[in-house]
Write a protein that holds these residues in place. Structure first.
Motif, mmCIF file in Angstrom:
data_model
loop_
_atom_site.group_PDB
_atom_site.id
_atom_site.type_symbol
_atom_site.label_atom_id
_atom_site.label_comp_id
_atom_site.label_asym_id
_atom_site.label_seq_id
_atom_site.Cartn_x
_atom_site.Cartn_y
_atom_site.Cartn_z
ATOM 1 N N SER A 1 0.920 -1.423 -0.047
ATOM 2 C CA SER A 1 0.234 -0.471 0.260
ATOM 3 C C SER A 1 0.721 0.904 -0.010
ATOM 4 N N GLU B 1 1.184 3.730 1.558
ATOM 5 C CA GLU B 1 1.207 3.526 3.728
ATOM 6 C C GLU B 1 2.585 2.813 3.700
ATOM 7 N N ILE C 1 5.305 3.962 6.414
ATOM 8 C CA ILE C 1 4.611 3.920 8.013
ATOM 9 C C ILE C 1 4.957 3.344 8.396
ATOM 10 N N SER C 2 4.459 2.038 7.989
ATOM 11 C CA SER C 2 4.757 0.693 8.201
ATOM 12 C C SER C 2 6.169 0.024 8.961
ATOM 13 N N HIS D 1 -0.071 -1.170 6.827
ATOM 14 C CA HIS D 1 -0.832 -0.371 7.627
ATOM 15 C C HIS D 1 -1.644 -0.452 5.376
ATOM 16 N N GLY D 2 -2.824 0.141 5.239
ATOM 17 C CA GLY D 2 -3.652 0.383 4.209
ATOM 18 C C GLY D 2 -3.797 -1.335 3.623
ATOM 19 N N SER E 1 -3.669 6.829 7.353
ATOM 20 C CA SER E 1 -2.109 7.743 7.553
ATOM 21 C C SER E 1 -2.903 9.163 6.151
ATOM 22 N N LEU F 1 -3.389 10.071 2.994
ATOM 23 C CA LEU F 1 -2.883 9.879 2.029
ATOM 24 C C LEU F 1 -4.265 9.748 1.453
ATOM 25 N N HIS G 1 -5.170 6.487 -4.997
ATOM 26 C CA HIS G 1 -5.117 6.046 -4.704
ATOM 27 C C HIS G 1 -6.049 4.489 -4.461
ATOM 28 N N PHE H 1 -1.217 13.494 5.777
ATOM 29 C CA PHE H 1 0.127 13.038 5.569
ATOM 30 C C PHE H 1 1.743 14.066 6.059
ATOM 31 N N TYR I 1 3.811 13.019 9.926
ATOM 32 C CA TYR I 1 4.642 12.289 9.319
ATOM 33 C C TYR I 1 6.475 12.949 8.959
ATOM 34 N N GLY J 1 -0.742 3.977 13.895
ATOM 35 C CA GLY J 1 0.866 4.249 14.107
ATOM 36 C C GLY J 1 0.647 3.602 15.560
#
Length: 390
Positions: free
Chosen positions: A34, A36, A39-40, A131-132, A217, A219, A240, A288, A292, A353
């Protein structure tokens, strides 16, 4: 502190047995297909730092954007977001890994070109910090169910419902929970029924927030204050996800609450709530970049400065939301508190998160449960929970 916020590890039982002579083995699964992905990886960095190596053997497993599973470096700093650099799991990160789907085997095997597959080891629990889509949406959870492996977090259905904001709102509303007005633009409708879609959005009143239905996140999210900007916002969301949700803008404070599953069949537990305060001179909303890459312009307040009666209402609604979708393990529930003190549920995130600076662990820290204790509690919840139908 009320009973609901008592630290979950006040009486930590012995680690569930794996087999005589070894610690339970935890595979931390991260990366994924994904948007994300980074972030993962950052979440995995936090977990790898915090997990108690005296209690668990840890195996980091990364998933590339193409879906290949690889043995990942057990180096938290490699997977952190630093100076705007987003971490990436690549095919070069390590040897390929496969998970056995033979019931009861629960093993990871390493595939080296030209070599007999090697045994990486039996896995007692998977911590899927994905995530995602293709990770948080029930797909990986289904794979782990097929493999008869214990894993952290929500099951297949709860993960899928929590990921799809459309069906999430249907379920929450069906359970009598307060959700804001919205409309859905299904795949293909923007191209074939644009006028009807625009009219449905206009009926919500401006501003609105246009979002991918199945992404996180922040997005692909756009705030729309002028209907002329709607087409661009829809196209951004469709980058997305072909399914788009448009939510009425709700005036209110953005409050979050962390939920932990209950031990031994007990009720879920809610943390003290936290609040996100965005510098609107720098960011229109909590996007986003604000989350982050530019944390200096965001104030994360834990606990939130709310009257006691609203704190309890937020916590109660968070647990009701968790139960409504059938979540397990952990979730973060986001709500709005309006100027007239109404609490409206925005969404549930079944794999929030989880970096040390993320709201989920920070809210539990404010409630008396440290980050390492929280990681341990989640692993214990996964080991305690039976596999299969439950």
């Amino acid at each position: 502190m009320s009973e609901q916020t008592s630290p979950a590890t006040a009486q930590v039982p012995a680690v569930a047995p794996a087999e005589a002579g070894r610690r339970p083995r935890v595979a931390v699964l991260f990366g994924g297909r994904s948007g994300e992905h980074a972030i993962s990886a950052a979440t995995a960095a936090g977990v790898l730092r915090a997990i108690d190596r005296s209690r668990y053997d840890v195996v980091p497993v990364g998933i590339t954007r193409e879906g290949r599973w690889v043995v990942a470096a057990d180096e938290p700093e490699r997977w952190e977001i630093t100076d705007g650099r987003l971490p990436e799991v690549t095919a070069e990160s390590g040897a390929e890994v496969v998970l056995s789907l033979t019931a009861g085997e629960r093993t990871l095997r390493v595939l080296e070109p030209g070599q007999v597959p090697g045994l990486l080891g039996e896995v007692d629990v998977v911590f899927p910090v994905l995530h995602g889509p293709f990770g948080e949406d029930g797909t990986v959870q289904g794979l782990l169910e097929l493999a008869d492996v214990h894993y952290v977090g929500a099951g297949v259905l709860a993960s899928a419902v929590g990921m799809d904001k459309h069906f999430m709102k249907l379920v929450l509303a069906g359970q009598g929970l307060p959700v804001g007005p919205y409309t859905v633009i299904r795949p293909g409708e923007w191209d074939t029924r644009r006028e009807a879609c625009t009219a449905a959005v206009e009926a919500l009143g401006l501003p609105v927030f246009v979002k991918p239905a199945r992404a996180g996140s922040s997005l692909g999210i756009t705030r729309v204050d002028d209907l002329a900007d709607l087409p661009a916002a829809v196209e951004e969301a469709r980058r997305h996800d072909p399914k788009v949700i448009v939510e009425q803008g709700i005036e209110g404070r953005e409050i979050e609450c962390a939920v932990l599953g209950g031990r031994h069949g007990g009720p879920a537990r809610a943390s003290l709530p936290g609040e996100i305060v965005v510098d609107h001179g720098s960011h229109v909303f909590y996007d986003f970049e604000a989350k982050y890459l530019d944390e200096s312009h965001v104030d994360l307040r834990c606990p939130a400065d709310l009257p006691d009666h609203l704190v309890e209402e937020v916590r109660e609604l968070a647990v009701r939301t968790f139960d409504a979708v059938g979540a397990e393990g952990l979730s973060r529930v986001d709500v709005f508190v309006t100027p007239d003190e109404r609490v409206v549920v925005n969404e549930i995130n079944t794999m929030p998160g989880f970096t040390p600076l993320s709201m989920y662990p920070r809210m539990w820290a404010a409630s008396g449960l440290s980050y390492p204790e929280l990681v341990d509690e989640l692993v214990q919840l996964a080991l305690e929970r039976p596999t299969g139908l439950r």
